[in-house]
Scaffold this motif. Structure first.
Motif, mmCIF file in Angstrom:
data_model
loop_
_atom_site.group_PDB
_atom_site.id
_atom_site.type_symbol
_atom_site.label_atom_id
_atom_site.label_comp_id
_atom_site.label_asym_id
_atom_site.label_seq_id
_atom_site.Cartn_x
_atom_site.Cartn_y
_atom_site.Cartn_z
ATOM 1 N N LEU A 4 38.383 36.886 45.970
ATOM 2 C CA LEU A 4 39.602 37.085 45.179
ATOM 3 C C LEU A 4 40.038 38.556 45.190
ATOM 4 O O LEU A 4 41.219 38.854 45.349
ATOM 5 N N LYS A 5 39.092 39.463 45.008
ATOM 6 C CA LYS A 5 39.420 40.888 45.014
ATOM 7 C C LYS A 5 39.998 41.310 46.363
ATOM 8 O O LYS A 5 40.971 42.065 46.419
ATOM 9 N N GLU A 6 39.403 40.822 47.447
ATOM 10 C CA GLU A 6 39.929 41.148 48.780
ATOM 11 C C GLU A 6 41.328 40.571 48.953
ATOM 12 O O GLU A 6 42.222 41.229 49.467
ATOM 13 N N GLY A 7 41.508 39.330 48.522
ATOM 14 C CA GLY A 7 42.807 38.672 48.649
ATOM 15 C C GLY A 7 43.902 39.362 47.862
ATOM 16 O O GLY A 7 45.059 39.406 48.273
ATOM 17 N N LEU A 8 43.548 39.923 46.733
ATOM 18 C CA LEU A 8 44.521 40.625 45.892
ATOM 19 C C LEU A 8 44.694 42.081 46.290
ATOM 20 O O LEU A 8 45.539 42.786 45.748
ATOM 21 N N GLY A 9 43.882 42.539 47.234
ATOM 22 C CA GLY A 9 43.990 43.920 47.684
ATOM 23 C C GLY A 9 43.283 44.912 46.778
ATOM 24 O O GLY A 9 43.490 46.115 46.901
ATOM 25 N N ILE A 10 42.464 44.409 45.867
ATOM 26 C CA ILE A 10 41.731 45.294 44.965
ATOM 27 C C ILE A 10 40.560 45.946 45.699
ATOM 28 O O ILE A 10 40.272 47.111 45.500
ATOM 29 N N LYS A 28 38.733 46.341 49.626
ATOM 30 C CA LYS A 28 38.911 46.159 51.062
ATOM 31 C C LYS A 28 37.546 46.114 51.728
ATOM 32 O O LYS A 28 36.692 46.944 51.457
#
Length: 55
Positions: A6-12, A14
């Protein structure tokens, strides 16, 4: 794992990824004008729609 996705998908966050492509890039730009014209001539039949098939 789900939180990381989720963090990667939201760009939080990388994640550095090493992507290796196995495609046809090495062929790009290698055809001559004559090669391209011959390819288009030979494959032109694929541009035609057989109307009877779609009735």
């Amino acid at each position: 794992m789900m939180l990381r996705i989720l963090k990667e998908g939201l760009g939080i966050e990388k994640k550095k990824r090493n992507v290796v492509y196995d495609d046809l890039d090495h062929l790009a730009g290698t055809w001559s004008a004559e090669d391209a014209a011959e390819f288009e001539r030979i494959t032109a039949v694929f541009e035609k729609v057989d109307e009877d098939m779609w009735k």
